[in-house]
Design an enzyme around this catalytic site. Structure first.
Site, PDB file in Angstrom:
ATOM      1  N   ILE A  44      48.317  45.407  27.048  1.00  0.00           N
ATOM      2  CA  ILE A  44      47.313  46.458  27.295  1.00  0.00           C
ATOM      3  C   ILE A  44      47.897  47.537  28.197  1.00  0.00           C
ATOM      4  CG2 ILE A  44      45.059  46.994  28.238  1.00  0.00           C
ATOM      5  CD1 ILE A  44      44.271  44.114  28.020  1.00  0.00           C
ATOM      6  N   GLY A  45      48.659  47.124  29.184  1.00  0.00           N
ATOM      7  CA  GLY A  45      49.183  48.131  30.119  1.00  0.00           C
ATOM      8  C   GLY A  45      50.208  47.539  31.070  1.00  0.00           C
ATOM      9  N   GLY A  79      51.614  47.754  35.312  1.00  0.00           N
ATOM     10  CA  GLY A  79      51.503  48.252  36.680  1.00  0.00           C
ATOM     11  C   GLY A  79      52.896  48.211  37.289  1.00  0.00           C
ATOM     12  N   PHE A 136      54.108  46.123  39.411  1.00  0.00           N
ATOM     13  CA  PHE A 136      54.636  44.750  39.458  1.00  0.00           C
ATOM     14  C   PHE A 136      54.047  43.868  38.366  1.00  0.00           C
ATOM     15  CE2 PHE A 136      54.845  46.364  43.793  1.00  0.00           C
ATOM     16  CZ  PHE A 136      56.175  46.113  44.087  1.00  0.00           C
ATOM     17  N   SER A 137      53.327  44.456  37.445  1.00  0.00           N
ATOM     18  CA  SER A 137      52.581  43.603  36.518  1.00  0.00           C
ATOM     19  C   SER A 137      52.639  44.096  35.081  1.00  0.00           C
ATOM     20  CB  SER A 137      51.119  43.575  36.961  1.00  0.00           C
ATOM     21  OG  SER A 137      50.630  44.903  36.986  1.00  0.00           O
ATOM     22  N   VAL A 160      49.899  43.739  31.775  1.00  0.00           N
ATOM     23  CA  VAL A 160      48.534  43.287  31.486  1.00  0.00           C
ATOM     24  C   VAL A 160      48.421  43.069  29.980  1.00  0.00           C
ATOM     25  CG1 VAL A 160      46.082  43.842  31.673  1.00  0.00           C
ATOM     26  CG2 VAL A 160      47.644  44.531  33.493  1.00  0.00           C
ATOM     27  N   LYS A 168      46.469  39.635  33.770  1.00  0.00           N
ATOM     28  CA  LYS A 168      47.452  40.394  34.559  1.00  0.00           C
ATOM     29  C   LYS A 168      48.554  39.418  34.974  1.00  0.00           C
ATOM     30  CE  LYS A 168      47.547  43.430  38.591  1.00  0.00           C
ATOM     31  NZ  LYS A 168      46.758  44.441  39.283  1.00  0.00           N
ATOM     32  N   ASP A 212      41.111  52.712  47.414  1.00  0.00           N
ATOM     33  CA  ASP A 212      41.926  53.353  46.376  1.00  0.00           C
ATOM     34  C   ASP A 212      41.026  53.765  45.206  1.00  0.00           C
ATOM     35  OD1 ASP A 212      44.209  54.346  45.184  1.00  0.00           O
ATOM     36  OD2 ASP A 212      44.885  52.397  44.413  1.00  0.00           O
TER      37      ASP A 212
HETATM   38  P1  ATP Z   1      49.952  49.889  39.957  1.00  0.00           P
HETATM   39  O1  ATP Z   1      50.281  48.439  40.016  1.00  0.00           O
HETATM   40  O2  ATP Z   1      51.151  50.741  39.857  1.00  0.00           O
HETATM   41  O3  ATP Z   1      48.961  50.336  40.995  1.00  0.00           O
HETATM   42  P2  ATP Z   1      47.862  49.583  38.073  1.00  0.00           P
HETATM   43  O4  ATP Z   1      46.972  49.285  39.215  1.00  0.00           O
HETATM   44  O5  ATP Z   1      47.344  50.495  37.005  1.00  0.00           O
HETATM   45  O6  ATP Z   1      49.242  50.139  38.562  1.00  0.00           O
HETATM   46  P3  ATP Z   1      47.464  47.054  36.826  1.00  0.00           P
HETATM   47  O7  ATP Z   1      46.241  46.712  37.617  1.00  0.00           O
HETATM   48  O8  ATP Z   1      48.458  45.991  36.628  1.00  0.00           O
HETATM   49  O9  ATP Z   1      48.305  48.202  37.437  1.00  0.00           O
HETATM   50  O10 ATP Z   1      46.993  47.609  35.424  1.00  0.00           O
HETATM   51  C1  ATP Z   1      47.896  48.141  34.476  1.00  0.00           C
HETATM   52  C2  ATP Z   1      47.111  48.731  33.334  1.00  0.00           C
HETATM   53  O11 ATP Z   1      46.466  47.665  32.607  1.00  0.00           O
HETATM   54  C3  ATP Z   1      45.957  49.637  33.778  1.00  0.00           C
HETATM   55  O12 ATP Z   1      46.374  50.952  33.911  1.00  0.00           O
HETATM   56  C4  ATP Z   1      44.945  49.464  32.667  1.00  0.00           C
HETATM   57  O13 ATP Z   1      45.265  50.338  31.616  1.00  0.00           O
HETATM   58  C5  ATP Z   1      45.175  48.046  32.190  1.00  0.00           C
HETATM   59  N1  ATP Z   1      44.191  47.124  32.768  1.00  0.00           N
HETATM   60  C6  ATP Z   1      44.212  46.563  33.990  1.00  0.00           C
HETATM   61  N2  ATP Z   1      43.162  45.765  34.181  1.00  0.00           N
HETATM   62  C7  ATP Z   1      42.439  45.818  33.046  1.00  0.00           C
HETATM   63  C8  ATP Z   1      41.194  45.228  32.605  1.00  0.00           C
HETATM   64  N3  ATP Z   1      40.526  44.391  33.387  1.00  0.00           N
HETATM   65  N4  ATP Z   1      40.749  45.522  31.381  1.00  0.00           N
HETATM   66  C9  ATP Z   1      41.444  46.364  30.572  1.00  0.00           C
HETATM   67  N5  ATP Z   1      42.596  46.958  30.919  1.00  0.00           N
HETATM   68  C10 ATP Z   1      43.088  46.695  32.135  1.00  0.00           C
END
Ligand code: ATP
Length: 312
Positions: free
Chosen positions: A43-44, A46, A48-49, A51, A66, A159
């Site tokens: 899906i995406g 981050g 360090f992650s 998803v 995640k 944030d």
């Molecule tokens: P960073 O770690 O750099 O702050 P981030 O907070 O966007 O980035 P993640 O929380 O790992 O990092 O999320 C990465 C991406 O995954 C998000 O931008 C979003 O598109 C998707 N995502 C995260 N959580 C969910 C969720 N609960 N449902 C759907 N998509 C999600």
């Protein structure tokens, strides 16, 4: 400094208990399965992650998984993760992404999160340029409800930004990303640190004041509201120094075509002095939002019985 992760959540324990042949969670992370979740596409990403979309094998509920590689987490990232988990564990609200459970192996960590399949508010605003008045009201009312709930539970998000406001396919708001969140009582810990995105940062963050409390979230909500209603950010500059000056001087202009009650709400929120900013209750009673029925019962169906059983 070590930031231990919270103990096994009851749900993780449930997953372990349900495993008939008494394997550990570690053994359950095999192939494209994590605990009871079947892992599907990405899906995406981050910092360090990764998803991924996943399904509960029994209930078929969709979740966002995640995935964090523990070997890549430095102490700062561990600290953010620890905060994210401990804040989310305390929060159960229809407009806050629910953390169903945490699955740990020696090398990886899996946060099983409620899935928000409608993208984020930032993308939605950029795609649609400007949201309709009624969409803005319904969306803002849900953000307001989520933030009020967090603050009532002594948690400051720190944030809040359009990118962290996720949406379901029906447009229901799910506030996400609690990595910078903190307990209001932890004054000595991190209420005096700059966190979050500069465009959403309150003047007291730029002034480097030592007490940064719930009004930093209120300010960020004002920026989100401005962005939603106008399609532009209230404070823009090509350098951080110029941005800092704009924010500290509260130099923004609400376009005249924004409806009067909404203009008054924005101006009540985006005030340089934290104690002059609208309180959340004042926002709830403002004229602009008054016609909004509390929307989540309309746009967010009751959780399915399978979801209920995951939550209790
Ligand atoms: P960073 O770690 O750099 O702050 P981030 O907070 O966007 O980035 P993640 O929380 O790992 O990092 O999320 C990465 C991406 O995954 C998000 O931008 C979003 O598109 C998707 N995502 C995260 N959580 C969910 C969720 N609960 N449902 C759907 N998509 C999600």
């Amino acid at each position: 400094e070590a930031y231990p992760l919270p103990r096994l959540s009851p749900l993780q324990k449930l997953t372990t208990d349900l495993c008939k042949d008494d394997k550990t969670i570690k053994d359950l992370v095999v192939g494209r399965r994590v605990g009871f979740y079947k892992v599907r596409g990405e899906i995406g990403f981050g910092t360090f992650s990764r998803v991924k979309l996943a399904f509960h094998a029994l209930t078929k509920d969709k979740v966002a998984l995640k995935i964090l590689d523990r070997t890549r987490l430095d102490s700062h990232a561990q600290r953010l993760l620890s905060r994210e988990i401990s804040s989310m564990e305390c929060l159960r609200h229809p407009n806050v992404v629910c953390l169903y459970e945490v699955v740990e192996t020696p090398s990886r960590l899996f946060l099983v999160l409620e899935y928000a399949g409608g993208g984020d508010l930032h993308n939605r605003i950029c795609t649609e340029t400007k949201l309709s008045d009624v969409t803005c009201k319904i969306t803002f009312a849900q953000i307001l409800s989520a933030v009020k709930y967090m603050h009532n539970h002594n948690i400051i998000h720190r944030d809040l930004k359009a990118e962290n406001v996720l949406l379901t396919s029906t447009g229901c708001v799910k506030v996400a990303d609690f990595g910078f969140s903190t307990q209001i009582s932890e004054r000595s810990d991190a209420l005096d640190t700059f966190c979050g995105s500069p465009q959403y940062a309150a003047p007291e963050l730029f002034r480097e004041e030592c007490y940064l409390g719930p009004p930093v979230d209120v300010w960020a909500m004002g920026v989100v509201l401005f962005f939603m209603v106008t399609g532009t950010m209230p404070f823009r500059a090509d350098t951080i120094g110029k941005l800092r000056r704009c924010v500290i001087e509260c130099a923004y202009t609400v376009p005249p075509w924004v409806p009067g009650p909404c203009q008054r709400l924005i101006k009540g929120i985006l005030k340089a002095a934290p104690d002059e900013r609208y309180a959340l209750d004042q926002m709830m009673g403002c004229n602009w939002l008054l016609p909004v029925e509390f929307p989540w019962s309309l746009v967010h169906p009751e959780p399915s019985s399978a979801q209920q059983s995951l939550l209790h």
